[in-house]
Design a protein around this motif. Structure first.
Motif, PDB file in Angstrom:
ATOM      1  N   GLY A 196     -16.182  11.840   5.590  1.00  0.00           N
ATOM      2  CA  GLY A 196     -15.321  10.860   4.937  1.00  0.00           C
ATOM      3  C   GLY A 196     -15.371  11.017   3.431  1.00  0.00           C
ATOM      4  O   GLY A 196     -15.254  12.123   2.886  1.00  0.00           O
ATOM      5  N   ASP A 197     -15.583   9.903   2.719  1.00  0.00           N
ATOM      6  CA  ASP A 197     -15.645   9.922   1.267  1.00  0.00           C
ATOM      7  C   ASP A 197     -17.006  10.332   0.739  1.00  0.00           C
ATOM      8  O   ASP A 197     -17.160  10.534  -0.465  1.00  0.00           O
ATOM      9  CB  ASP A 197     -15.295   8.542   0.695  1.00  0.00           C
ATOM     10  CG  ASP A 197     -13.862   8.156   0.973  1.00  0.00           C
ATOM     11  OD1 ASP A 197     -13.057   9.071   1.239  1.00  0.00           O
ATOM     12  OD2 ASP A 197     -13.553   6.947   0.944  1.00  0.00           O
ATOM     13  N   GLY A 198     -18.014  10.416   1.606  1.00  0.00           N
ATOM     14  CA  GLY A 198     -19.372  10.664   1.154  1.00  0.00           C
ATOM     15  C   GLY A 198     -19.973  11.932   1.714  1.00  0.00           C
ATOM     16  O   GLY A 198     -19.331  12.726   2.406  1.00  0.00           O
ATOM     17  N   GLN A 234     -15.352   6.573  10.566  1.00  0.00           N
ATOM     18  CA  GLN A 234     -14.862   7.823   9.987  1.00  0.00           C
ATOM     19  C   GLN A 234     -13.534   8.157  10.646  1.00  0.00           C
ATOM     20  O   GLN A 234     -13.493   8.438  11.838  1.00  0.00           O
ATOM     21  CB  GLN A 234     -15.855   8.965  10.227  1.00  0.00           C
ATOM     22  CG  GLN A 234     -17.241   8.705   9.688  1.00  0.00           C
ATOM     23  CD  GLN A 234     -17.300   8.876   8.186  1.00  0.00           C
ATOM     24  OE1 GLN A 234     -16.761   9.827   7.632  1.00  0.00           O
ATOM     25  NE2 GLN A 234     -17.956   7.953   7.512  1.00  0.00           N
ATOM     26  N   SER A 235     -12.473   8.120   9.864  1.00  0.00           N
ATOM     27  CA  SER A 235     -11.173   8.415  10.437  1.00  0.00           C
ATOM     28  C   SER A 235     -10.216   8.822   9.334  1.00  0.00           C
ATOM     29  O   SER A 235     -10.259   8.282   8.229  1.00  0.00           O
ATOM     30  CB  SER A 235     -10.607   7.201  11.193  1.00  0.00           C
ATOM     31  OG  SER A 235      -9.320   7.468  11.692  1.00  0.00           O
ATOM     32  N   SER A 252      -8.599  -0.588  11.661  1.00  0.00           N
ATOM     33  CA  SER A 252      -8.792  -2.021  11.468  1.00  0.00           C
ATOM     34  C   SER A 252     -10.244  -2.302  11.123  1.00  0.00           C
ATOM     35  O   SER A 252     -11.151  -1.536  11.467  1.00  0.00           O
ATOM     36  CB  SER A 252      -8.387  -2.773  12.740  1.00  0.00           C
ATOM     37  OG  SER A 252      -7.050  -2.500  13.090  1.00  0.00           O
ATOM     38  N   GLY A 253     -10.474  -3.411  10.435  1.00  0.00           N
ATOM     39  CA  GLY A 253     -11.839  -3.757  10.064  1.00  0.00           C
ATOM     40  C   GLY A 253     -11.901  -5.057   9.286  1.00  0.00           C
ATOM     41  O   GLY A 253     -10.891  -5.638   8.900  1.00  0.00           O
ATOM     42  N   ILE A 254     -13.131  -5.506   9.061  1.00  0.00           N
ATOM     43  CA  ILE A 254     -13.398  -6.762   8.363  1.00  0.00           C
ATOM     44  C   ILE A 254     -13.333  -6.543   6.853  1.00  0.00           C
ATOM     45  O   ILE A 254     -13.800  -5.525   6.344  1.00  0.00           O
ATOM     46  CB  ILE A 254     -14.771  -7.322   8.761  1.00  0.00           C
ATOM     47  CG1 ILE A 254     -14.784  -7.665  10.257  1.00  0.00           C
ATOM     48  CG2 ILE A 254     -15.120  -8.556   7.935  1.00  0.00           C
ATOM     49  CD1 ILE A 254     -16.142  -8.101  10.765  1.00  0.00           C
ATOM     50  N   ILE A 255     -12.751  -7.500   6.124  1.00  0.00           N
ATOM     51  CA  ILE A 255     -12.698  -7.483   4.668  1.00  0.00           C
ATOM     52  C   ILE A 255     -13.703  -8.507   4.154  1.00  0.00           C
ATOM     53  O   ILE A 255     -13.604  -9.700   4.449  1.00  0.00           O
ATOM     54  CB  ILE A 255     -11.284  -7.811   4.155  1.00  0.00           C
ATOM     55  CG1 ILE A 255     -10.275  -6.785   4.681  1.00  0.00           C
ATOM     56  CG2 ILE A 255     -11.264  -7.844   2.630  1.00  0.00           C
ATOM     57  CD1 ILE A 255      -8.845  -7.107   4.326  1.00  0.00           C
ATOM     58  N   MET A 303     -14.818   3.669   1.445  1.00  0.00           N
ATOM     59  CA  MET A 303     -15.714   3.521   2.579  1.00  0.00           C
ATOM     60  C   MET A 303     -16.750   2.436   2.333  1.00  0.00           C
ATOM     61  O   MET A 303     -17.082   1.655   3.233  1.00  0.00           O
ATOM     62  CB  MET A 303     -16.399   4.865   2.852  1.00  0.00           C
ATOM     63  CG  MET A 303     -17.495   4.804   3.913  1.00  0.00           C
ATOM     64  SD  MET A 303     -16.856   4.351   5.529  1.00  0.00           S
ATOM     65  CE  MET A 303     -15.814   5.757   5.844  1.00  0.00           C
ATOM     66  N   LEU A 304     -17.265   2.347   1.099  1.00  0.00           N
ATOM     67  CA  LEU A 304     -18.352   1.404   0.790  1.00  0.00           C
ATOM     68  C   LEU A 304     -17.908   0.350  -0.216  1.00  0.00           C
ATOM     69  O   LEU A 304     -18.723  -0.169  -0.965  1.00  0.00           O
ATOM     70  CB  LEU A 304     -19.555   2.180   0.237  1.00  0.00           C
ATOM     71  CG  LEU A 304     -20.164   3.235   1.160  1.00  0.00           C
ATOM     72  CD1 LEU A 304     -21.253   4.004   0.437  1.00  0.00           C
ATOM     73  CD2 LEU A 304     -20.715   2.601   2.424  1.00  0.00           C
TER      74      LEU A 304
END
Length: 918
Positions: free
Chosen positions: A192-194, A267-268, A273-276, A902-903
């Motif tokens: 991913g980004d890391g 990782q996609s 979808s996900g929590i904010i 990502m973080l």
């Protein structure tokens, strides 16, 4: 005899019947050894020689193919019974192995190992290993790769393991070619980004990796990262997820108290979808709060939805729905709805109050390639008039000073054909947040056909007065609604709606007169339909005028005539002298005078009158009115008008010597972009026949960095003692030729260093524009730093590599806006408004930048809304601080968080908001 292809292993011959035909067995063994020696005994001690071989080049002999035809029948039976013929084993390597090395490639027959040294590579299926040293063990089916250590102890040519899209860079790697499992030591792999740095990694299969003592970071310097998340144990499914056991945050190898018993990193490459995670803060009026937390829904590749909420410990709450949609080459847009229920003080106290505000925003644009003949667009911003003033969400900071909300949704279509008929449907909305007055059209219909030239030839150009005669038809229909904020979208809002149609047929022509003049003439016919008229009467008892609505169809027709004569005059003043290279070469003056004549007949037949009785009842008087005076398209005039209009426009340009010595032509600059004068004279009038002279102008200064616009109104008539215009020229009344009744001046100046940008927060300004605010940061910008949609800047513009010397450059930019208005229509002689606004940014170093937005009211002597901004680039982190030192929205906001999407929820934010009174 037959030969069978196999792997690089020596042939094993099963000899359980050596008691029969020993000569046959010895022959077979000798022949096999000979073939193996030919196949494998190849050493290349000379450096620089590379061998590219395939494992399928070796041959192995099966003993069942060496049976002699003359062997006795008994011997054959014995051999068959004792199973001299072995079963064919599965090949140890299922794919072709290709290998290469620069120094040497050698095979050890005793150990069954192949050694490759210096820039060695191996390709096996979708696997590729590049390293300094590679060893292939054919007995254990393993590949071991490591780097090279030179005489100085430098470790170089570390292995690079690639399988599919996964790339791992360890210190060494042990790979099993049969099970496809691997042990990877001190690996570095991007996820991913890391990047994940692990002491030991076990590759279970193509889609699962297990890690021990690993670090996850988004830092660029992997040798000395400014932060990392330590993972005691972890499982990686490339392209899908990272699941860990205990995980803790380290900053420059210093552990922090931030530890989690487990963690999950999605990782996609696609939206998921996900929590904010919400932002935390405190407000004296409403207590502690959580803002902009919720859930993000990646509905599909075209639409997403963010459901956000705010909660305050005193019971106030808010909700925010944001959706973005797009389809390539078709359309794109975004839709947002915000709602807040705000409580001040405590129930039972005299200052207790509760209110609800909302706001709806929608933006839609259609790709020009989607349909060239039809178009749909939308720009909606409507809601409570007090929303931006009372909202406590930090995302609305930049729109605090908005005083107008406007919306427009339209659809238009043009049909192909000779007449090219077209129509459009538009719904508009305009809302004054100060007066809470709302004006809407639901909808506006417009239709028209193309111009028709009845006397023009079908080929060639149109010449003369006859061939240029053209006519056109257009129709406009409106359903206009005027209401207030409290009645918005209630049934009372539609009771006073006004509807009507206006049909227009203009007939025009134009031609050249005396070669240098352009003459145009036009006649316009208009018919208005309305569905509601009025009737007036006077009540002598209540002594008031009573107006009654009359429902039903009615119409009126008007027409007028106009003509205009214009020309263009060019003047050139040359300043360049012979033998001298003058800096000012020439000035060009362009004058465009125009003379027009208009006739508007009186339409008295549409006027009625009502009788007004005096208070003593002795006298009466008639008052004229028209039943169409409250129509949406105006009313027919009852006064004959015959007026002459005069206008003059000017343009001044100069040619100067270019500072660039290589330029071959002079540089053109604008002295006056425009300077216009206009007035009119009513020939049919009895008094006040001259209208005021209106002057307007504008120019660009300092290489087009500063724009100046000005205007004034000059009245030739004087005022009486009651400050009313009289039919006496001001000069005849002891005054000047003209009386200055109003004037205005506006300037804007944008300055920047050579390396400074016009504005660094493009997304924050876009948020301002969506909310109906300015397209700059003079009134501040959104300060919700945790909102990545607004504050995460695109890194398309790569910055130059900084110099080794400190303060090698300090990029900066400054924007200034100045406005002054003068009023003197009734001898008030005052400056009605006088303000100076400014904003700017300074990049003190490569990592530090500060900015400010403020203004000063020169009339009332006070600062306007002020916002101070500070930003620190901490490499993988970002720190922001925003402060509004005074005004009713005085507040501050501190944020520090990781840049990576990502973080992005790994952050700390502290807010102190204003205590707004509802």
């Amino acid at each position: 005899m037959a030969f069978q292809k196999s792997s690089h292993t020596f042939t094993k011959i099963h000899l359980k019947a050596l008691h029969t035909n020993n000569f046959k067995i010895l022959f077979a063994l000798s022949f096999t050894m000979f073939i193996n020696m030919l196949s494998y005994a190849q050493d290349t001690p000379k450096s620089g020689i590379s061998i590219d071989r395939s494992v399928s080049d070796s041959l192995v002999v099966s003993t069942d193919s060496l049976l002699i035809s003359k062997t006795s029948e008994k011997a054959q039976d014995s051999i068959l019974k004792d199973s001299i013929k072995p079963k064919r084993k599965k090949e140890l390597l299922e794919n072709t192995v290709k290998y290469h090395a620069t120094d040497y490639t050698t095979f050890n027959q005793k150990e069954h190992k192949l050694y490759l040294r210096n820039e060695a590579t191996i390709e096996y299926g979708d696997m590729n290993i590049a390293a300094g040293n590679i060893t292939i063990d054919y007995t254990k089916n393993t590949v071991y790769a490591k780097g090279i250590t030179d005489s100085l102890g430098t470790y170089s040519q570390k292995p690079v393991f690639t399988q599919g899209s996964n790339v791992v860079e360890p210190d060494s790697i042990l790979f099993n070619t049969q099970t496809k499992k691997a042990l990877i030591y001190n690996s570095k792999t991007e996820q991913g980004d890391g990047t994940i740095v692990a002491q030991l990694t076990k590759k279970e299969n193509d889609s699962v990796y297990f890690l021990k003592n690993a670090k996850y970071t988004t830092a660029e310097d992997l040798e000395d990262p400014e932060y990392y998340i330590r993972l005691l144990k972890a499982k990686i499914v490339p392209g899908k997820k990272i699941v860990t056991g205990a995980a803790g945050l380290y900053i420059y190898d210093i552990p922090t108290p931030v530890w989690l018993p487990f963690s999950f990193f999605p990782q996609s490459d696609k939206q998921t979808s996900g929590i904010i995670i919400p932002s935390f803060g405190e407000q004296n009026e409403r207590g502690y709060f959580l803002q902009n937390g919720g859930y993000y829904l990646a509905i599909n590749d075209y639409v997403d939805l963010a459901v956000l909420g705010d909660y305050y410990t005193n019971g106030s709450y808010g909700m925010n729905l944001e959706s973005t949609y797009a389809k390539r080459y078709k359309f794109r847009g975004n839709l947002g709805f915000r709602y807040e229920s705000l409580i001040s003080s405590e129930l039972g106290f005299p200052d207790y109050s509760k209110s609800t505000v909302y706001n709806l925003r929608w933006s839609h644009s259609q790709d020009t390639k989607a349909n060239p003949n039809s178009r749909f667009s939308a720009s909606v911003n409507l809601g409570s008039s007090s929303y931006y003033q009372t909202s406590v969400n930090q995302i609305n900071t930049g729109a605090f000073l908005n005083n107008t909300l406007s919306s427009s949704v339209s659809y238009s279509k043009t049909f192909q054909g000779e007449l090219q008929p077209s129509f459009s449907l538009t719904a508009t909305h305009s809302q004054n947040t100060n007066t809470q007055q709302i004006n809407m059209t639901l909808p506006t219909f417009q239709g028209s056909i193309g111009r028709i030239y009845p006397f023009a030839s079908k080929t060639g150009t149109k010449k003369g007065i006859i061939q240029n005669i053209n006519l056109q038809y257009s129709v406009r229909g409106e359903n206009r609604i005027s209401t207030t904020d409290s009645l918005f979208f209630k049934k009372e809002m539609f009771e006073d709606a006004k509807a009507g149609f206006q049909h227009t047929i203009p007939l025009t022509t134009n031609f050249k007169l005396f070669k240098y003049f352009s003459l145009s003439a036009s006649s316009n016919f208009s018919e208005v339909w309305t569905f509601k008229t009025i009737e007036k009467s006077f009540d002598p008892v209540e002594r008031e005028v009573i107006t009654e609505d009359v429902n039903g169809f009615d119409s009126y027709r008007t027409y007028n005539f106009s003509t205009s004569l214009g020309t263009t005059i060019y003047g050139m003043f040359n300043f360049e002298k012979e033998g001298k290279d003058a800096k000012l070469k020439a000035i060009r003056h362009v004058i465009r005078p125009s003379l027009s004549y208009n006739i508007n007949p009186a339409f008295d037949k549409y006027y009625d009158s009502y009788e007004v009785v005096s208070a003593d009842g002795l006298t009466t008087s008639d008052v004229e009115y028209t039943r169409f005076e409250e129509g949406i398209f105006g009313s027919p005039g009852n006064n004959y008008s015959s007026s002459v209009g005069i206008s003059v426009s000017n343009n001044l340009e100069a040619k100067v010597r270019d500072r660039d010595s290589t330029a071959t032509e002079a540089k053109k600059i604008i002295l006056l972009n425009n300077l216009n004068f206009s007035t009119s004279y009513n020939v049919a009038g009895d008094s006040l026949q001259w209208s005021p002279v209106r002057m307007s102008g504008g120019t660009q200064l300092f290489n087009n960095k500063m724009s100046v616009n000005f205007g004034a109104t000059l009245d030739p008539y004087a005022l009486d003692n009651n400050n009313k215009r009289i039919n006496t020229f001001n000069v005849d009344n002891g005054g000047s030729l003209f009386r200055l009744t109003s004037a205005n001046l506006t300037t804007s100046w944008s300055l920047s260093s050579k390396s400074g940008k016009a504005n660094d927060n493009k997304r924050g300004i876009e948020e301002n524009k969506r909310s109906g605010g300015r397209d700059d940061d003079l009134f501040g910008i959104s300060e919700d730093f945790a909102n990545q949609q607004i504050n995460n800047e695109e890194e398309d513009d790569k910055e130059e590599k900084p110099s080794e010397f400190y303060h090698f450059s300090i990029p900066w930019n400054l924007r200034i806006a100045y406005a002054v208005n003068y009023s003197n229509s009734t001898r008030q002689n005052e400056i009605s408004s006088h303000s100076l606004m400014f904003s700017g940014d300074i990049k003190l170093s490569d990592k530090w930048s500060i900015g400010a937005s403020s203004g000063y009211d020169l009339k009332d002597a006070g600062f306007t809304y002020t916002q101070l901004r500070f930003e620190r680039d901490l490499m993988s982190w970002r720190m922001n601080f925003s402060w509004v030192p005074f005004s009713t929205r005085s507040s501050w906001n501190f944020f520090i968080g990781i840049k990576s999407n990502m973080l992005k929820d790994l952050k700390y934010e502290k807010r102190n908001q204003a205590d707004l009174q509802l």
